[in-house]
Design an enzyme around this catalytic site. Structure first.
Site, PDB file in Angstrom:
ATOM      1  N   ALA A 215       8.963  -4.178  48.029  1.00  0.00           N
ATOM      2  CA  ALA A 215       9.066  -3.248  49.249  1.00  0.00           C
ATOM      3  C   ALA A 215       7.951  -3.825  50.210  1.00  0.00           C
ATOM      4  O   ALA A 215       7.610  -5.100  50.044  1.00  0.00           O
ATOM      5  CB  ALA A 215       8.943  -1.680  48.877  1.00  0.00           C
ATOM      6  N   ASN A 216       7.904  -3.252  51.409  1.00  0.00           N
ATOM      7  CA  ASN A 216       6.958  -3.720  52.246  1.00  0.00           C
ATOM      8  C   ASN A 216       6.374  -2.410  52.808  1.00  0.00           C
ATOM      9  O   ASN A 216       6.813  -1.053  52.318  1.00  0.00           O
ATOM     10  CB  ASN A 216       7.404  -4.448  53.367  1.00  0.00           C
ATOM     11  CG  ASN A 216       8.689  -3.554  54.270  1.00  0.00           C
ATOM     12  OD1 ASN A 216       8.346  -2.488  54.679  1.00  0.00           O
ATOM     13  ND2 ASN A 216       9.770  -4.183  54.162  1.00  0.00           N
ATOM     14  N   ARG A 217       5.348  -2.226  53.825  1.00  0.00           N
ATOM     15  CA  ARG A 217       4.558  -1.371  54.039  1.00  0.00           C
ATOM     16  C   ARG A 217       5.046  -0.404  55.400  1.00  0.00           C
ATOM     17  O   ARG A 217       4.346   0.470  55.930  1.00  0.00           O
ATOM     18  CB  ARG A 217       3.008  -1.663  54.455  1.00  0.00           C
ATOM     19  CG  ARG A 217       2.251  -2.340  53.197  1.00  0.00           C
ATOM     20  CD  ARG A 217       0.975  -2.725  53.667  1.00  0.00           C
ATOM     21  NE  ARG A 217      -0.012  -3.225  52.767  1.00  0.00           N
ATOM     22  CZ  ARG A 217      -0.104  -4.604  52.275  1.00  0.00           C
ATOM     23  NH1 ARG A 217       0.589  -5.360  53.135  1.00  0.00           N
ATOM     24  NH2 ARG A 217      -0.725  -4.898  51.176  1.00  0.00           N
ATOM     25  N   SER A 218       6.452  -0.586  55.751  1.00  0.00           N
ATOM     26  CA  SER A 218       6.774   0.093  56.851  1.00  0.00           C
ATOM     27  C   SER A 218       6.913   1.537  56.406  1.00  0.00           C
ATOM     28  O   SER A 218       7.284   2.061  55.460  1.00  0.00           O
ATOM     29  CB  SER A 218       8.204  -0.311  57.063  1.00  0.00           C
ATOM     30  OG  SER A 218       8.947   0.511  57.783  1.00  0.00           O
ATOM     31  N   ALA A 281      12.547  -2.185  58.190  1.00  0.00           N
ATOM     32  CA  ALA A 281      11.932  -3.420  57.843  1.00  0.00           C
ATOM     33  C   ALA A 281      12.666  -3.877  56.417  1.00  0.00           C
ATOM     34  O   ALA A 281      12.272  -3.350  55.355  1.00  0.00           O
ATOM     35  CB  ALA A 281      10.431  -3.299  57.328  1.00  0.00           C
TER      36      ALA A 281
END
Length: 408
Positions: A215-218, A281
């Site tokens: 995942a990412n930090r969005s 994102a």
């Protein structure tokens, strides 16, 4: 009347706080979304578990909660609702409101909000008749605070008189009247009426095994703000959201997904649309093979290899789709060469606009954004703004373009 409206309900200390539970039920039945705030005094009469169960949302109690501030923040919580309702409103809370005190979450929200406020006082008749309370109420009314009650009747102390909390049905009727008046006053141009806009928001979670994912930090804050701004301009908004803790924007239809594959499928199913804004994102890669069990560390052995596969390119897919929206907007989250990378991305993806931003700082999860709008006509640099203002600017440009006043 209350469909898609958002109510911030503050419950303060009074034996009549049990009526707030019934008010919450009636508000939700009428279509409103209720975000509850419970003071320390209120929690002595109704439990957070009961309030949360009926509201269907987390109860906010602590001004100093690290988790609460990270997820939403008290200032944003004060700006989200269409109406703030204080029921019951104790003499202590009314006094703090009148004097601008902000020593807990409820009073801080009341001082920070720019939305209409309705208070429903509840206290002993002698406290209601006291000159201090009367002066406080006169000051609050002068400032535009709406008031319902108190009613005359029996009280907990085996006394009777004015000070009894208004009945939930009475409060509901006033809420409907106040919101109806506010909507009539705010009814401005709706340039996107009759238009359908597709928005993606948040991250995607790509599973590796049953407990891990890529995942990412969005946070989804920018995408959700865009969806809300478009809905306020009259658009029929379909918001396809990855896993986020953001509240649903009023007026938007929200489709929740986990992975990039699911997000693309939801977007294609939502077509046709007049415009698509891909603010999500999306993870570029996913695990090529999902492990059926949790991958375990083996002493003395290297980590298991993680083979990656490319995820579908949602922005390029919509740009080249047989039912392509007239306007397709993508986002470019960059950490270097922001504008040049965004210009190249617009050409590569085949979209009309790219909204580029530098995410090397606190943009992901933060409250503000500084973006560059890349179009066929060039690059427009926007100043650092709250994400809600970025959303409003972008929504206005979308409306202008779809109306034929600007070229994509």
């Amino acid at each position: 009347m209350l469909a898609n409206s958002r109510i911030l309900l503050i419950v303060s200390g009074s034996v009549s706080a049990y009526k707030a539970l019934e008010l919450t039920r009636l508000l939700r039945k009428a279509g409103a979304r209720v975000t509850p705030v419970l003071t320390a005094g209120g929690a002595r009469f109704v439990t957070p578990h009961a309030v949360q169960a009926i509201a269907g949302e987390a109860v906010h109690q602590d001004l100093w909660s690290l988790a609460g501030e990270a997820e939403i923040g008290h200032i944003r919580l004060a700006r989200l609702p269409d109406l703030v309702v204080v029921a019951p409103a104790s003499a202590d809370l009314l006094a703090k409101m009148a004097n601008g005190l902000a020593d807990d979450l409820a009073t801080t929200l009341l001082l920070a909000t720019d939305r209409p406020v309705l208070v429903a006082p509840a206290m002993n008749w002698a406290m209601w008749a006291h000159p201090a309370t009367r002066a406080n109420m006169a000051l609050l009314r002068e400032r535009g605070v709406a008031v319902i009650g108190p009613n005359d009747g029996a009280m907990a102390e085996a006394e009777a008189g004015p000070g009894r909390l208004a009945e939930p049905a009475e409060m509901l009727a006033v809420v409907e009247r106040l919101l109806g008046a506010a909507r009539a006053a705010d009814a401005g141009p709706r340039p996107l009426a009759g238009r359908h806009v597709l928005v993606t928001s948040g991250p995607t979670h790509e599973p590796i095994d049953p407990v891990r994912y890529i995942a990412n930090r969005s946070s989804g804050r920018q995408g959700h703000a865009i969806a809300g701004a478009l809905a306020r301009l009259g658009a029929r908004v379909t918001l396809v959201s990855g896993p986020v803790s953001q509240p649903d924007p009023p007026g938007a239809t929200v489709l929740r997904v986990e992975t990039a594959v699911e997000m693309l499928a939801a977007c294609e199913a939502a077509l046709p649309a007049d415009a698509a804004i891909c603010a999500a994102a999306v993870a570029d890669w996913r695990s090529a093979g999902l492990a059926g069990q949790k991958l375990k560390k083996v002493p003395g052995q290297p980590p298991p290899p993680l083979e990656l596969a490319l995820n579908p390119d949602i922005l390029a897919s919509l740009s080249g789709h047989a039912r392509r929206p007239r306007l397709v907007v993508g986002f470019a989250a960059e950490t270097e060469n922001v504008v040049s990378n965004a210009v190249a991305k617009r050409q590569r993806k085949g979209c009309d606009w790219i909204v580029a931003n530098d995410v090397s700082g606190d943009v992901m999860g933060g409250a503000e954004n500084a973006v560059h709008l890349v179009t066929a006509g060039g690059v427009e640099d926007w100043p650092r703004l709250p994400k809600e203002e970025v959303a409003g600017r972008l929504a206005a440009l979308v409306a202008e373009t779809l109306a034929g006043g600007a070229e994509a």
